[in-house]
Design an enzyme around this catalytic site. Sequence first.
Site, PDB file in Angstrom:
ATOM      1  N   PRO A   1       0.827  -1.206   0.000  1.00 58.08           N
ATOM      2  CA  PRO A   1       0.000   0.000   0.000  1.00 58.08           C
ATOM      3  C   PRO A   1       0.864   1.262   0.000  1.00 58.08           C
ATOM      4  O   PRO A   1       1.829   1.357   0.756  1.00 58.08           O
ATOM      5  CB  PRO A   1      -0.797  -0.137   1.303  1.00 58.08           C
ATOM      6  CG  PRO A   1      -0.851  -1.612   1.554  1.00 58.08           C
ATOM      7  CD  PRO A   1       0.477  -2.127   1.087  1.00 58.08           C
ATOM      8  N   GLU A   2       0.524   2.201  -0.867  1.00 52.29           N
ATOM      9  CA  GLU A   2       1.304   3.431  -0.990  1.00 52.29           C
ATOM     10  C   GLU A   2       0.447   4.617  -0.565  1.00 52.29           C
ATOM     11  O   GLU A   2      -0.598   4.444   0.066  1.00 52.29           O
ATOM     12  CB  GLU A   2       1.823   3.570  -2.418  1.00 52.29           C
ATOM     13  CG  GLU A   2       2.664   2.367  -2.857  1.00 52.29           C
ATOM     14  CD  GLU A   2       3.241   2.495  -4.254  1.00 52.29           C
ATOM     15  OE1 GLU A   2       3.396   3.642  -4.733  1.00 52.29           O
ATOM     16  OE2 GLU A   2       3.531   1.455  -4.874  1.00 52.29           O
TER      17      GLU A   2
ATOM     18  N   ARG B   1       0.804 -11.069   5.762  1.00 52.29           N
ATOM     19  CA  ARG B   1       2.245 -11.323   5.882  1.00 52.29           C
ATOM     20  C   ARG B   1       2.857 -10.808   7.181  1.00 52.29           C
ATOM     21  O   ARG B   1       4.049 -10.968   7.411  1.00 52.29           O
ATOM     22  CB  ARG B   1       2.979 -10.714   4.673  1.00 52.29           C
ATOM     23  CG  ARG B   1       2.640 -11.397   3.358  1.00 52.29           C
ATOM     24  CD  ARG B   1       3.456 -10.834   2.204  1.00 52.29           C
ATOM     25  NE  ARG B   1       4.885 -11.037   2.382  1.00 52.29           N
ATOM     26  CZ  ARG B   1       5.825 -10.603   1.538  1.00 52.29           C
ATOM     27  NH1 ARG B   1       5.450  -9.949   0.449  1.00 52.29           N
ATOM     28  NH2 ARG B   1       7.099 -10.816   1.774  1.00 52.29           N
TER      29      ARG B   1
ATOM     30  N   ASN C   1       6.544   1.708  -5.230  1.00 52.21           N
ATOM     31  CA  ASN C   1       7.055   1.238  -6.512  1.00 52.21           C
ATOM     32  C   ASN C   1       6.259   1.750  -7.716  1.00 52.21           C
ATOM     33  O   ASN C   1       6.818   2.333  -8.641  1.00 52.21           O
ATOM     34  CB  ASN C   1       7.086  -0.296  -6.526  1.00 52.21           C
ATOM     35  CG  ASN C   1       7.979  -0.835  -7.611  1.00 52.21           C
ATOM     36  OD1 ASN C   1       9.095  -0.362  -7.808  1.00 52.21           O
ATOM     37  ND2 ASN C   1       7.493  -1.831  -8.348  1.00 52.21           N
TER      38      ASN C   1
ATOM     39  N   LYS D   1       3.330   6.699   4.442  1.00 50.11           N
ATOM     40  CA  LYS D   1       2.534   5.471   4.460  1.00 50.11           C
ATOM     41  C   LYS D   1       1.987   5.151   5.847  1.00 50.11           C
ATOM     42  O   LYS D   1       1.507   4.047   6.083  1.00 50.11           O
ATOM     43  CB  LYS D   1       3.379   4.300   3.948  1.00 50.11           C
ATOM     44  CG  LYS D   1       3.867   4.487   2.518  1.00 50.11           C
ATOM     45  CD  LYS D   1       4.737   3.320   2.084  1.00 50.11           C
ATOM     46  CE  LYS D   1       5.400   3.605   0.739  1.00 50.11           C
ATOM     47  NZ  LYS D   1       6.290   2.501   0.335  1.00 50.11           N
TER      48      LYS D   1
END
Length: 358
Positions: A2-3, A126, A187, A60
């Site tokens: 997530p950005e 994760r 990214n 973020k």
Amino acid sequence: MPEIAEVEHARRQCHKHCLSRKITSVETVPDELIFVNNTSDQFASILEGRTVVDTKRWGKYFILLFDQEPHLVAHFGMTGDIKFKHEKSKEEWPPRFWKTIITFGKAAGHQEGDEETIVMAFCDARRLGRLRLVFGDPLTSLPISKLGFDPLHNLPSIDDFFTMVIKRAVPVKALLLDQAFSAGVGNWIADEILYHSRLHPAQYSNSLTKKECETLREQMEEVCRIAVESEADESLLPANWLMTYRWNKGKGKGAGVLPNGHKLDFITVGGRTSAYAPSLQKLRGANPSKKTSSRKRSLKTEENEDDDTKDLKKTRKPRKTANDPTSTTGSSKIVKSTGNSIKVKRRSSTRLRGSSNS
């Protein structure tokens, strides 16, 4: 990961649904990685009874400010997200991989049609997300205090920006991912900024002209602003952006060809897969290769943006067992805070796509 767009969307959702509401109960799954500086039990006990008075975002990180300290500072890591019960079906609740479920009571100034209660879950498959309770002003306290500028909050002047860029000797893509340089750029947004700036991802920052830096600065603000205005909905992004065409390394929509006819290519820069248009983004002073790495450095890219993600290499994906709270079968241990007591019980347990390697 997530950005800035996804995190701002989460903040806006919290502001919309949770503002002026008092936390009535907190359920948690014990997790020594997600909960920083407090156990899950302590986290639940401390939050109960607090009222949300404001929300903030920097890079973020998003923040829930309460009527009393400490405040909640959250980071999604690679796969984190928040979900609201009233937006899900009964079959979808509780959501998979939830780490905490927070129930908010009736809001002050409750009006007809408003939800009586709001139930929000923080989920992370994760386990690279982080939940902190921070005393004082979260924006001037760790971990946010060590981050760089936020493109939508305090973009430097062109002169300061130019100085910041050229004093570093790293690929410009790696510089954009460095959260100590600019907080919130990840990214896919970095690739989008460089595409619209017509800069090759591997072009070294200290080789950029002032005019190129001026364009880069303008595109940082514009790309981040448009991404945020889209509310993290890919379908609302401009048709001339790379985002829709980059998936599966150009084997998806458009088969690697942009609407303007230029072809996409992919190289590794700063340890990340980078999408770019070679005919528009030319590398000066060297021949581009499929893998471009810079010298060993202390750059903190988005994969290692703060102390939280130093756990990345040593954290293994947990195995699912009958007692694994992230498993969809079996039962799990749940810590629930109601009032001043902590109870332990047993129970069953087309936003923007992540671009960690696309």
